[in-house]
Every structure is written in C-alpha cells, then in structure tokens.
Design a protein around this motif. Structure first.
Motif, PDB file in Angstrom:
ATOM      1  N   THR A  64       3.421  -5.675  -2.093  1.00 14.85           N
ATOM      2  CA  THR A  64       2.122  -6.350  -2.171  1.00 14.85           C
ATOM      3  C   THR A  64       1.248  -5.908  -1.008  1.00 14.85           C
ATOM      4  OG1 THR A  64       3.112  -8.277  -3.269  1.00 14.85           O
ATOM      5  CG2 THR A  64       0.985  -8.602  -2.197  1.00 14.85           C
ATOM      6  N   LYS A  65      -0.027  -5.669  -1.299  1.00 13.39           N
ATOM      7  CA  LYS A  65      -0.969  -5.240  -0.259  1.00 13.39           C
ATOM      8  C   LYS A  65      -2.303  -5.953  -0.459  1.00 13.39           C
ATOM      9  CE  LYS A  65      -2.628  -1.284  -2.954  1.00 13.39           C
ATOM     10  NZ  LYS A  65      -2.723   0.192  -3.034  1.00 13.39           N
ATOM     11  N   GLY A  66      -3.139  -5.929   0.558  1.00 13.57           N
ATOM     12  CA  GLY A  66      -4.481  -6.472   0.451  1.00 13.57           C
ATOM     13  C   GLY A  66      -5.312  -5.652  -0.517  1.00 13.57           C
ATOM     14  N   SER A  67      -6.172  -6.319  -1.291  1.00 16.56           N
ATOM     15  CA  SER A  67      -6.950  -5.624  -2.317  1.00 16.56           C
ATOM     16  C   SER A  67      -7.976  -4.663  -1.730  1.00 16.56           C
ATOM     17  CB  SER A  67      -7.663  -6.640  -3.216  1.00 16.56           C
ATOM     18  OG  SER A  67      -8.531  -7.453  -2.450  1.00 16.56           O
ATOM     19  N   GLU A  68      -8.245  -4.768  -0.413  1.00 17.85           N
ATOM     20  CA  GLU A  68      -9.212  -3.852   0.203  1.00 17.85           C
ATOM     21  C   GLU A  68      -8.640  -2.447   0.394  1.00 17.85           C
ATOM     22  OE1 GLU A  68      -7.072  -5.846   3.713  1.00 17.85           O
ATOM     23  OE2 GLU A  68      -7.734  -6.351   1.691  1.00 17.85           O
ATOM     24  N   HIS A  69      -7.324  -2.297   0.264  1.00 21.89           N
ATOM     25  CA  HIS A  69      -6.681  -0.994   0.458  1.00 21.89           C
ATOM     26  C   HIS A  69      -6.503  -0.293  -0.882  1.00 21.89           C
ATOM     27  CE1 HIS A  69      -5.813  -1.778   4.672  1.00 21.89           C
ATOM     28  NE2 HIS A  69      -5.305  -2.947   4.339  1.00 21.89           N
ATOM     29  N   THR A  70      -6.971   0.938  -0.980  1.00 21.70           N
ATOM     30  CA  THR A  70      -6.773   1.708  -2.204  1.00 21.70           C
ATOM     31  C   THR A  70      -5.402   2.340  -2.250  1.00 21.70           C
ATOM     32  OG1 THR A  70      -7.788   3.632  -1.126  1.00 21.70           O
ATOM     33  CG2 THR A  70      -9.213   2.258  -2.503  1.00 21.70           C
ATOM     34  N   ASP A  71      -4.857   2.698  -1.103  1.00 23.37           N
ATOM     35  CA  ASP A  71      -3.611   3.448  -1.071  1.00 23.37           C
ATOM     36  C   ASP A  71      -2.804   3.000   0.143  1.00 23.37           C
ATOM     37  OD1 ASP A  71      -1.700   5.213  -1.853  1.00 23.37           O
ATOM     38  OD2 ASP A  71      -2.867   7.027  -1.500  1.00 23.37           O
ATOM     39  N   GLY A  72      -1.546   3.360   0.141  1.00 25.25           N
ATOM     40  CA  GLY A  72      -0.716   3.078   1.302  1.00 25.25           C
ATOM     41  C   GLY A  72       0.465   2.200   0.954  1.00 25.25           C
ATOM     42  N   GLY A  73       1.608   2.491   1.530  1.00 26.00           N
ATOM     43  CA  GLY A  73       2.833   1.765   1.229  1.00 26.00           C
ATOM     44  C   GLY A  73       3.300   0.911   2.384  1.00 26.00           C
ATOM     45  N   VAL A  74       4.555   0.480   2.284  1.00 26.24           N
ATOM     46  CA  VAL A  74       5.159  -0.369   3.305  1.00 26.24           C
ATOM     47  C   VAL A  74       5.326   0.408   4.607  1.00 26.24           C
ATOM     48  CG1 VAL A  74       7.208  -1.706   3.919  1.00 26.24           C
ATOM     49  CG2 VAL A  74       6.332  -1.775   1.581  1.00 26.24           C
ATOM     50  N   ALA A  75       5.858   1.623   4.512  1.00 24.16           N
ATOM     51  CA  ALA A  75       6.082   2.424   5.724  1.00 24.16           C
ATOM     52  C   ALA A  75       4.766   2.768   6.415  1.00 24.16           C
ATOM     53  CB  ALA A  75       6.848   3.702   5.379  1.00 24.16           C
ATOM     54  N   ALA A  76       3.678   2.834   5.642  1.00 22.57           N
ATOM     55  CA  ALA A  76       2.361   3.128   6.221  1.00 22.57           C
ATOM     56  C   ALA A  76       1.760   1.906   6.910  1.00 22.57           C
ATOM     57  CB  ALA A  76       1.415   3.631   5.137  1.00 22.57           C
TER      58      ALA A  76
END
Length: 347
Positions: free
Chosen positions: A324-336
C-alpha cells in the motif's frame, strides 16, 4: 490492482509477472501477526480474526526444497546469490530458516565470491567454495546494472551451464519481461497454450489491461501517436522490474519524443494506466507523521513452480503480498521507501 472505470465498474487487472528475485515472501509471512496484534490492542478482536493466514516463506522454501530433492545429493547446498550491499536480508532469512528446518544447507554468495571460488567439474556440477550447489536461488542479477563487470556475466554463464537447478534459469527469467507480457496479450496467443479451452482463455484475458507494442512499423507508430496524444492515460514500461523504472505522464512525452523514430523505442512497451479507487488508511513509515492518507493497494500472489524436463512437478499458489502506498505516488515499492507491507482485511 483494482481498476475502476469512468462508468464506476471495476475489475482486477494484472500489472506484471516477476519470475526472478520476487521479494517480501519472508517479511509478509510475519505481517498477519503484526496487524492482528494492532487490532487486538485497539479493541477490535473481531476484525483481528479476519486477517488471513499467510506464510509464503514456507511455500517458497517448499519449492526450493523440492528442487533440492530432485537434484539428488544430500551434501549439496542451496546457494542464495545476493547483492553486495543487501538491504532486504531479513526477507531472505525467513526462507533460509524454512530450508534449515528441512535440514537443507544454504550458503550466501555474491557474484564476486562465485567468480573467485566457483568452478564446474567434469560432470558440469557447480562447485562454490568447495561445496556442490544443487540450487541457485537468484536474489540478485535481475537487471543489467547488477552485472557490474564482465566477471559477473561469466559467472551467470557458468551457473547456466551447470547442472545446478536455477531459480530461475535464463529462459524463465526472460519470460518475465514486459515484452513477453505484451505479446501474450495479443489475439490468438493464449489459445496456443490453452487449446480448446475458451473459458480459461477468457478468464485470463479478462485480467489483462491494454498492452501495446512499440516495435518499428505501422502498429508501433500508432502506439507512439496514441501515447503522445494522451500520456496521462498510459504507463511506459522498460524491460525492467517495475518498482522505480516505469515512466508516467509528461515524462512519456519526453522519452518517446527522443526515441520515437529510433529502434530504441523497442526497449519499451506501452500499457493502459490502471485507476484504482483510493481508500483511507494510515501508513507507518520511518521519519513520517502518522496521519490518515489516501492510499492505493497492489495485491501480489506468490507461486512455486518446479518442472523436470517437460514434466510439471509442482505448481502452487503459496501466499500473497499486499503493498500500500500514498495515492500521490505514481511509482515506487517498499524497498524504495514509498509503499508499506499490508494485509487484506476480509469484510
């Protein structure tokens, strides 16, 4: 990911397939207990019982153990091929622990270690640091930049030529590329793998979003024009792992503008952008305030697959991963540092 269309209908769509170094099977085996505890402390006992059991570490280790058994030498080891600086080591350790429970020895080696101490004997058995290797489990080597010198490529070739079982071998590694995913979505391709099974083909195809070629020629030209006209509707994907490599929005215009007349564009595919409905949740991250955020979630499914020649020995779903990530982020994972590990809550 759940894709919500303008007419408010929604369906689950496939983002990608990873056939090498699939992460967080170990750590996601522990998150159910974390969230159950949090819900109990919050006085939500009933909700805590709705968290699904999940232990992909055991399932992934079961696949590696089956390969080790097929190799047929109790003295041989499972070798984890790891990065020089390993930030995700604890994810590996859970799988290692499951193997040791089965009395299967493991070693951890880098490309440099294998180059210095590795060799093939006359029967092409892989020997590393004096130990025979039954299974090479790649947790490194999935991107070209992982091969920092010619020695790394020599090591990969040596391992591929060996009798050690590879997780994955080079053909399975390449099967996970975005180009293969795009070709599988073409009309008539799935039918080759599921002859006379139209319902199965339709079920699989219903999970595909639009995938478009950027090969040279009229079809690729049409894709370029489509992307440049409405870049916010698409994702430009290189032949890399997803996290941190995809291209969105105005960057699509910039990148395609530079390569649209060149064969360099063939290094990418274009995919319809999935539009998941946001939900409100808390993201617990280091150095970030704990506030309610609009969040997007992505569900992954872990599979363990073992074949011996053309005979399929094992093909199982062994767990799941919710990020799960914030909706403001288009890309990127847990390690990022963008997404967090999560759990589905049955309602």
């Amino acid at each position: 990911m759940l894709d919500q269309r303008e007419d408010e209908t929604s369906s689950l769509k496939q983002i990608e397939i990873n056939t090498i170094a699939a992460s967080f099977g170990g750590l996601s085996s522990r998150t159910p207990d974390v969230h159950r505890h949090v819900l109990k402390v919050a006085g939500r006992l009933e909700d805590s019982q709705r968290i699904l059991d999940n232990n992909p570490a055991a399932g992934l280790a079961r696949g590696l153990a089956k390969a080790w058994e097929l190799y047929g030498s109790e003295r041989a080891v499972v070798m984890f091929l790891v990065e020089e600086a390993q930030r995700n080591i604890f994810d590996h350790r859970y799988i290692e622990s499951e193997l040791w429970k089965r009395n299967i020895p493991t070693i951890r080696k880098r490309f440099d270690d294998v180059y210095k101490t590795g060799s093939l004997d006359l029967e092409k058995r892989l020997i590393v640091d004096g130990k025979e290797v039954a299974v090479v489990y790649f947790r490194n080597g999935y991107m070209p930049q992982n091969y920092t010198n010619e020695q790394c490529w020599d090591v990969r070739l040596m391992m591929e030529r060996s009798t050690a079982i590879k997780c994955p071998d080079i053909s399975t590694h390449l099967a996970g590329t975005k180009k293969v995913q795009q070709v599988l979505a073409r009309p008539g391709v799935l039918e080759k793998f599921f002859p006379d099974q139209p319902q199965v083909v339709e079920q699989i195809r219903s999970t595909f979003t639009g995938l478009y070629t950027l090969d040279m020629g009229p079809e690729g030209d049409k894709t370029v024009a489509m992307a440049l006209a409405e870049p916010n509707h698409f994702v430009l994907k290189p032949q890399r792992e997803g996290g941190g490599n995809n291209i969105y929005g105005s960057e699509i215009t910039q990148v395609l503008g530079e390569v649209k007349q060149s064969t360099e564009r063939m290094a990418y595919i274009l995919m319809d952008k999935i539009s998941p409905p946001p939900i409100q949740n808390y993201l617990l991250r280091r150095d970030a305030p704990l506030t309610v955020s609009n969040c997007l979630s992505e569900l992954g499914v872990f599979g363990a697959y073992v074949r011996q020649g053309e005979h399929m020995v094992m093909n199982e779903c062994v767990g799941h991963l919710l990020r799960t990530k914030g909706s403001e982020h288009t890309d990127g994972g847990v390690a990022a540092g963008v997404a967090v590990l999560d759990n589905p809550l049955l309602v």
